[in-house]
Every structure is written in C-alpha cells, then in structure tokens.
Write a protein that holds these residues in place. Structure first.
Motif, PDB file in Angstrom:
ATOM      1  N   GLY A 141       0.986  -1.288   0.156  1.00  0.00           N
ATOM      2  CA  GLY A 141      -0.079   0.123   0.018  1.00  0.00           C
ATOM      3  C   GLY A 141       0.725   1.282   0.095  1.00  0.00           C
ATOM      4  N   ALA A 142       1.763   1.127  -0.701  1.00  0.00           N
ATOM      5  CA  ALA A 142       2.816   2.351  -0.947  1.00  0.00           C
ATOM      6  C   ALA A 142       2.527   3.399  -1.858  1.00  0.00           C
ATOM      7  N   THR A 143       1.355   3.288  -2.715  1.00  0.00           N
ATOM      8  CA  THR A 143       1.022   4.187  -3.546  1.00  0.00           C
ATOM      9  C   THR A 143      -0.019   5.448  -2.960  1.00  0.00           C
ATOM     10  N   GLY A 179      -1.258   7.518   1.035  1.00  0.00           N
ATOM     11  CA  GLY A 179      -1.382   7.658   2.655  1.00  0.00           C
ATOM     12  C   GLY A 179      -0.210   6.969   3.198  1.00  0.00           C
ATOM     13  N   PHE A 180      -0.595   6.126   4.299  1.00  0.00           N
ATOM     14  CA  PHE A 180       0.153   5.816   5.473  1.00  0.00           C
ATOM     15  C   PHE A 180       1.804   4.915   4.495  1.00  0.00           C
ATOM     16  N   GLY A 181       1.281   4.323   3.617  1.00  0.00           N
ATOM     17  CA  GLY A 181       2.579   3.323   2.886  1.00  0.00           C
ATOM     18  C   GLY A 181       3.346   4.412   2.222  1.00  0.00           C
ATOM     19  N   GLY A 198       1.837  -2.120  -4.435  1.00  0.00           N
ATOM     20  CA  GLY A 198       0.562  -1.431  -4.741  1.00  0.00           C
ATOM     21  C   GLY A 198      -0.160  -1.750  -6.087  1.00  0.00           C
ATOM     22  N   ARG A 199      -1.182  -1.700  -6.226  1.00  0.00           N
ATOM     23  CA  ARG A 199      -1.687  -2.012  -7.850  1.00  0.00           C
ATOM     24  C   ARG A 199      -1.205  -0.973  -8.808  1.00  0.00           C
ATOM     25  N   ARG A 200      -1.294   0.326  -8.247  1.00  0.00           N
ATOM     26  CA  ARG A 200      -1.080   1.280  -9.100  1.00  0.00           C
ATOM     27  C   ARG A 200       0.198   1.354  -9.782  1.00  0.00           C
ATOM     28  N   ALA A 249       4.299  -4.246  -8.504  1.00  0.00           N
ATOM     29  CA  ALA A 249       2.870  -4.022  -8.834  1.00  0.00           C
ATOM     30  C   ALA A 249       2.074  -5.175  -8.515  1.00  0.00           C
ATOM     31  N   PHE A 250       1.265  -5.606  -7.565  1.00  0.00           N
ATOM     32  CA  PHE A 250       0.449  -6.697  -7.437  1.00  0.00           C
ATOM     33  C   PHE A 250      -0.715  -6.325  -6.424  1.00  0.00           C
ATOM     34  N   ASP A 251      -1.751  -7.432  -6.553  1.00  0.00           N
ATOM     35  CA  ASP A 251      -3.011  -7.210  -5.778  1.00  0.00           C
ATOM     36  C   ASP A 251      -2.861  -8.148  -4.642  1.00  0.00           C
ATOM     37  N   VAL A 252      -2.785  -7.809  -3.365  1.00  0.00           N
ATOM     38  CA  VAL A 252      -2.530  -8.424  -2.205  1.00  0.00           C
ATOM     39  C   VAL A 252      -3.680  -9.545  -2.336  1.00  0.00           C
ATOM     40  N   ARG A 253      -4.927  -9.479  -2.903  1.00  0.00           N
ATOM     41  CA  ARG A 253      -6.043 -10.565  -2.921  1.00  0.00           C
ATOM     42  C   ARG A 253      -5.621 -11.465  -3.619  1.00  0.00           C
ATOM     43  N   ASN A 262       2.915  -3.952   6.690  1.00  0.00           N
ATOM     44  CA  ASN A 262       1.870  -4.708   6.216  1.00  0.00           C
ATOM     45  C   ASN A 262       0.502  -4.001   6.344  1.00  0.00           C
ATOM     46  N   ASN A 263       0.470  -3.055   5.267  1.00  0.00           N
ATOM     47  CA  ASN A 263      -0.530  -1.909   5.472  1.00  0.00           C
ATOM     48  C   ASN A 263      -1.546  -1.801   4.548  1.00  0.00           C
ATOM     49  N   ALA A 264      -1.415  -2.367   3.402  1.00  0.00           N
ATOM     50  CA  ALA A 264      -2.585  -2.347   2.386  1.00  0.00           C
ATOM     51  C   ALA A 264      -3.841  -2.663   2.758  1.00  0.00           C
ATOM     52  N   GLY A 265      -4.863  -1.739   2.499  1.00  0.00           N
ATOM     53  CA  GLY A 265      -6.170  -2.005   3.129  1.00  0.00           C
ATOM     54  C   GLY A 265      -7.082  -1.055   2.778  1.00  0.00           C
ATOM     55  N   LEU A 266      -8.412  -1.418   3.207  1.00  0.00           N
ATOM     56  CA  LEU A 266      -9.345  -0.459   2.799  1.00  0.00           C
ATOM     57  C   LEU A 266     -10.535  -0.540   3.599  1.00  0.00           C
ATOM     58  N   ALA A 267     -11.666   0.504   3.646  1.00  0.00           N
ATOM     59  CA  ALA A 267     -12.896   0.189   4.095  1.00  0.00           C
ATOM     60  C   ALA A 267     -13.742   0.376   2.687  1.00  0.00           C
ATOM     61  N   THR A 307     -12.897  -7.031   9.962  1.00  0.00           N
ATOM     62  CA  THR A 307     -11.458  -7.345   9.322  1.00  0.00           C
ATOM     63  C   THR A 307     -10.602  -6.638  10.192  1.00  0.00           C
ATOM     64  N   LYS A 308     -10.736  -5.571  10.911  1.00  0.00           N
ATOM     65  CA  LYS A 308      -9.566  -5.197  11.515  1.00  0.00           C
ATOM     66  C   LYS A 308      -9.448  -6.159  13.042  1.00  0.00           C
ATOM     67  N   HIS A 309     -10.483  -6.268  13.490  1.00  0.00           N
ATOM     68  CA  HIS A 309     -10.715  -7.150  14.578  1.00  0.00           C
ATOM     69  C   HIS A 309      -9.633  -8.446  14.257  1.00  0.00           C
ATOM     70  N   PRO A 358      -4.404   3.221  14.257  1.00  0.00           N
ATOM     71  CA  PRO A 358      -4.713   4.636  14.403  1.00  0.00           C
ATOM     72  C   PRO A 358      -6.099   4.778  14.250  1.00  0.00           C
ATOM     73  N   GLY A 359      -6.483   6.038  14.763  1.00  0.00           N
ATOM     74  CA  GLY A 359      -7.649   6.708  14.565  1.00  0.00           C
ATOM     75  C   GLY A 359      -7.925   7.257  13.151  1.00  0.00           C
ATOM     76  N   ALA A 360      -8.851   8.324  13.174  1.00  0.00           N
ATOM     77  CA  ALA A 360      -9.045   9.255  11.913  1.00  0.00           C
ATOM     78  C   ALA A 360      -7.896   9.851  11.455  1.00  0.00           C
ATOM     79  N   ALA A 361      -7.350   9.344  10.118  1.00  0.00           N
ATOM     80  CA  ALA A 361      -6.317   9.999   9.559  1.00  0.00           C
ATOM     81  C   ALA A 361      -6.496  10.365   8.184  1.00  0.00           C
ATOM     82  N   ASN A 362      -6.136  11.644   7.762  1.00  0.00           N
ATOM     83  CA  ASN A 362      -6.714  12.341   6.388  1.00  0.00           C
ATOM     84  C   ASN A 362      -6.016  11.546   5.347  1.00  0.00           C
TER      85      ASN A 362
END
Ligand code: NDP
Ligand code: 8X3
Length: 252
Positions: free
Chosen positions: A9-11, A13-15, A33-35, A58-62, A86-91, A156-158, A183-187
C-alpha cells in the motif's frame, strides 16, 4: 549496509509516507500496490531524493499467486527483509448490516484479512531462516471497538488484531517482532475510497478535527522499527488529540 523495508500500500497514505520516511533514513525500500504509475513516480522521487535502492512491485494482495510470485521472485539481495509494513487495506462502504453490499464485504475480507495474511506469511518465510525481522501490521481503532455501520470493516480489523497476536506467538522462536499499529481518523485517501469518490462524505469524517496525517503514522512506525533489538512494541493505539476512541470526538 542499508536495511530493507517491504511496504504494501505504498501508492498512497501511510504506505507512501513510510516509504519516504524509511528512505530518508537510508533504508532500501520495496514499494508495492496495484497502481503501477504511482509506484514508478514514487520510485523516481525516492531514488533521486534519498539515493537509496528502490524496487517497485505492482500486485494485488488479494491474489495469492501474485503475492507469492512477487515475494519469491525477489532478487537474492532483496530477500533480506528487515521490516515488513503490512499496510494495504481499505474500507468499502459504511452501511447498516442489512443494507451493506456483499461485494463490499468480499473486497474488505479479501484485502484486509486474506491479502494481509498472504503477504505476512510469504515475507515471514524469508525472515524465519534468518531468525530476524519485524512485521508491522496496520490495524485500526476499529480493531478494538465496533461502531454503527462499521460491521464488516471492524470485523476485518479485529481479525488483524487477532492475526497479529497469532503471528507474535508462532514467530516467537525466531525472534521476529510483531507490532500492531491502530490509528484513529487519519486524513489520507482512505475515506474517499470508503465513500467511492464522494468527497463531501469523505471530508465530513474530518470536520472540526485536526486529524492525524500520514506522516504521523510514518513517524510512529519508524520509531517502533528502530527500537533496540530486545524491545518490541506489541500493540499501539494512536489517535489525534480530539479523538478518544471510536465514539468520542471533540469537534470544533
Ligand atoms: P489509502 O487509501 O490512502 O491507501 C491505501 C493503500 O492500500 C493504497 O496504497 C492502495 O494501493 C493499497 N491497496 C488497497 N487495496 C489493495 C490491494 N487489493 N492490493 C494491493 N494494495 C492495495 O489508505 P491509508 O493509507 O489511510 O490506509 C492504510 C491502512 O491503514 C489500511 O489498512 C487502513 O485500513 C488502515 N487505517 C487507516 C486509517 C485512516 O483513517 N486513514 C485509520 C486506521 C487504519 P492501490 O490502490 O494502488 O492498490
Ligand atoms: C479507520 C478509522 O474510525 O474510520 O480504520 O474506522 S475508522
């Protein structure tokens, strides 16, 4: 000799912020990351600004074949991974349980649990024979509490929380550190992704707050990664000062 960090997830945010922070401190970086276009741009910035070695993948973790091909085909020198972020993820979505999209649920489970575990296992197999390494997993405050309409994302985060504990136990004989950062809310792009490009909904998440930014998390991760060999932060919850947990905010 420079150490090596592998970041998913380096493309964005945090990554991306971690890639810059670690490169600025002389780590060689594997950015994923995928992009592809973003990876190439970031690789150029890191190489030119920090004069470290950079490997974009470039790869898809799924996709478990893509994950194992990416990790197993690393050139020998790049297989000596000191730190995995190990950061790639999403809501995807924020809806009542009875209304939520099953496709959104599949995306979150496949990315945040299965993809997360595929990457951690593949990289841990490179760390085990060396009896060293540090796995840093991105959980969330949603790994500790469940909020309205957070149903599957929180689940998923649990799972990230549980898997981090499981990794720490099973990898103990190899002295591999496992740190979970919550983390909590991060822009970042997180809310824009969650609300599928709806910027008004995304901006509302941070309304009246000075939220965390990606660099705050990169600083924290770097701190955890550079403690003495005998010290491991196992679990760390971090929010902005105006957030106490998933429920209590002091918005202006
Ligand atoms: P961003 O949306 O800014 O970045 C997410 C990154 O994950 C992107 O680089 C994206 O790359 C990558 N990614 C997503 N899906 C996949 C996939 N299938 N395969 C490979 N890479 C993928 O979000 P953040 O940086 O904010 O989030 C990073 C992590 O932190 C996530 O796990 C998130 O759940 C967690 N988190 C975020 C918080 C926040 O408020 N921002 C708070 C708590 C936790 P690409 O699209 O190129 O594949
Ligand atoms: C992201 C933070 O509060 O939107 O994990 O779940 S929250």
């Amino acid at each position: 000799m420079n150490k090596t960090v592998f970041i998913t997830g380096a493309t964005a945010g945090f990554g991306e912020a971690c890639a810059k922070k670690f490169a600025a401190n002389n780590y060689n970086v594997i950015i994923t990351g995928r992009r592809q276009d973003r990876l190439e741009q970031l690789a150029e910035v890191l190489t030119q600004t920090y004069s470290v070695a950079v490997l974009p993948l470039a790869f898809d973790v799924r996709n478990r074949e893509q994950v194992s091909a990416a990790v197993n085909s690393l050139p020998e020198a790049w297989k000596q991974i000191d730190v995995l972020i190990n950061n790639a993820g999403l809501a995807a979505g924020k809806d009542d349980f009875d209304q939520a999209s099953l496709d959104d649920w599949d995306t979150m489970v496949d990315t945040n649990i299965k993809g997360f575990a595929y990457v951690a296992q593949a990289v841990s197999r490179l760390m085990v024979p060396r009896k060293r390494g540090h796995i840093i997993n991105l959980g969330s405050v949603a790994a500790k509490q469940v909020y309205a309409q957070g149903n599957m994302y929180c689940a998923t985060k649990h799972a990230v929380d549980a898997l981090s504990q499981g990794m720490r136990i099973d990898l103990l004989p190899y002295h591999i550190k496992v740190t979970a950062i919550h983390p909590g809310a991060a822009n970042t792009e997180f809310s824009t992704v969650r609300f599928k490009g709806d910027r008004i909904a995304a901006d509302k998440v941070y309304e009246g707050l000075i939220p965390l930014i990606a660099e705050d998390i990169a600083e924290t991760i770097f701190y955890c990664a550079t403690l003495p060999e005998h010290v491991c932060i196992n679990d760390l919850v971090i929010t902005c000062t105006q957030q106490a947990d998933c429920f209590y905010y002091d918005r202006e």
